[in-house]
Design a protein around this motif. Structure first.
Motif, short mmCIF file in Angstrom:
data_model
loop_
_atom_site.label_atom_id
_atom_site.label_comp_id
_atom_site.label_asym_id
_atom_site.label_seq_id
_atom_site.Cartn_x
_atom_site.Cartn_y
_atom_site.Cartn_z
N ALA A 119 0.83 -1.21 0.00
CA ALA A 119 0.00 0.00 0.00
C ALA A 119 0.86 1.26 0.00
N LYS A 120 1.94 1.24 0.77
CA LYS A 120 2.83 2.40 0.84
C LYS A 120 3.43 2.69 -0.53
N SER A 121 3.94 1.67 -1.21
CA SER A 121 4.56 1.91 -2.52
C SER A 121 3.50 2.30 -3.56
N THR A 122 2.29 1.76 -3.45
CA THR A 122 1.22 2.15 -4.37
C THR A 122 0.90 3.64 -4.21
N VAL B 253 -5.83 11.95 -6.66
CA VAL B 253 -6.96 12.10 -5.74
C VAL B 253 -7.27 10.72 -5.16
N PHE B 254 -7.06 10.59 -3.86
CA PHE B 254 -7.42 9.37 -3.16
C PHE B 254 -8.84 9.60 -2.67
N SER B 255 -9.75 8.74 -3.11
CA SER B 255 -11.16 9.03 -3.06
C SER B 255 -11.94 7.78 -2.67
N LYS B 256 -13.23 7.95 -2.43
CA LYS B 256 -14.15 6.82 -2.33
C LYS B 256 -15.31 7.14 -3.27
N LEU C 236 -10.53 -0.66 -4.26
CA LEU C 236 -9.20 -1.28 -4.37
C LEU C 236 -9.00 -2.26 -3.22
N GLU C 237 -8.42 -3.39 -3.55
CA GLU C 237 -8.19 -4.42 -2.53
C GLU C 237 -7.38 -3.88 -1.36
N GLU C 238 -6.38 -3.06 -1.66
CA GLU C 238 -5.54 -2.52 -0.58
C GLU C 238 -5.95 -1.10 -0.18
N GLY C 239 -7.19 -0.73 -0.52
CA GLY C 239 -7.67 0.63 -0.25
C GLY C 239 -7.60 1.02 1.22
N SER C 240 -7.99 0.12 2.11
CA SER C 240 -7.95 0.44 3.55
C SER C 240 -6.52 0.67 4.01
N ALA C 241 -5.60 -0.15 3.54
CA ALA C 241 -4.20 0.01 3.90
C ALA C 241 -3.63 1.30 3.31
N MET C 242 -4.07 1.64 2.10
CA MET C 242 -3.62 2.89 1.48
C MET C 242 -4.11 4.08 2.30
N GLN C 243 -5.37 4.03 2.74
CA GLN C 243 -5.91 5.13 3.54
C GLN C 243 -5.17 5.24 4.88
N GLY D 155 -1.31 12.90 8.12
CA GLY D 155 -2.17 13.20 9.26
C GLY D 155 -3.65 13.31 8.93
N GLN D 156 -4.00 13.17 7.67
CA GLN D 156 -5.40 13.29 7.26
C GLN D 156 -6.00 11.90 7.07
N SER D 157 -7.06 11.62 7.81
CA SER D 157 -7.67 10.28 7.73
C SER D 157 -8.87 10.24 6.79
N THR D 158 -9.31 11.40 6.33
CA THR D 158 -10.52 11.47 5.50
C THR D 158 -10.18 11.52 4.01
N VAL D 159 -11.20 11.28 3.21
CA VAL D 159 -11.10 11.44 1.76
C VAL D 159 -12.04 12.56 1.35
N PRO D 160 -11.77 13.24 0.24
CA PRO D 160 -10.62 13.02 -0.63
C PRO D 160 -9.32 13.49 0.03
N ASN D 161 -8.26 12.87 -0.40
CA ASN D 161 -6.92 13.19 0.06
C ASN D 161 -6.16 13.52 -1.23
N ILE D 162 -5.86 14.80 -1.45
CA ILE D 162 -5.43 15.28 -2.76
C ILE D 162 -3.97 15.74 -2.73
N TYR D 163 -3.25 15.33 -3.77
CA TYR D 163 -1.86 15.76 -3.98
C TYR D 163 -1.74 16.40 -5.35
N ILE D 164 -1.03 17.53 -5.40
CA ILE D 164 -0.72 18.18 -6.67
C ILE D 164 0.79 18.41 -6.69
N ASN D 165 1.43 17.93 -7.76
CA ASN D 165 2.89 18.03 -7.87
C ASN D 165 3.58 17.53 -6.60
N GLN D 166 3.11 16.41 -6.11
CA GLN D 166 3.67 15.73 -4.95
C GLN D 166 3.51 16.51 -3.65
N GLN D 167 2.70 17.57 -3.66
CA GLN D 167 2.42 18.33 -2.45
C GLN D 167 1.02 18.02 -1.98
#
Length: 99
Positions: free
Chosen positions: A3-6, A18-21, A49-56, A64-76
């Motif tokens: 999950a970490k590498s994904t 965008v990490f989403s549900k 995703l099978e590893e969705g819970s582990a990714m979250q 530090g954010q446990s909710t979705v969406p969890n958004i990254y732009i340009n790795q920020q």
């Protein structure tokens, strides 16, 4: 941990990740904003995703954010739906996308 590498690969290999549900109204609202701005993004539907819970769990550990969406732009980490909309309103989003 797969999950970490994904998650890290998703952030590294996509300008906007965008990490989403699929059923989450805030996720839908955030993705609609990006679509309306013609921003291409990669959405990772954690509930489908099978590893969705582990990714979250890893995202919470990472930023530090446990909710979705969890958004990254340009790795920020941008944050969630409200953060994305606030960045759009004050012009930060456009600057992030141009970087």
């Amino acid at each position: 941990m797969a999950a970490k590498s994904t998650v890290e690969d998703a952030i590294k290999n996509n300008k906007v990740a965008v990490f989403s549900k699929s059923y989450c109204p805030y996720c839908i609202k955030a993705k609609k904003l990006l679509e309306s701005l013609k921003v291409s993004f990669a959405a990772f539907e954690l509930d489908q995703l099978e590893e969705g819970s582990a990714m979250q769990a890893y995202l919470k550990e990472k930023n530090g954010q446990s909710t979705v969406p969890n958004i990254y732009i340009n790795q920020q980490h941008v944050g969630g739906c409200d953060d994305l909309h606030a960045a759009h309103r004050d012009g930060r989003l456009q600057k992030m996308l141009e970087a």
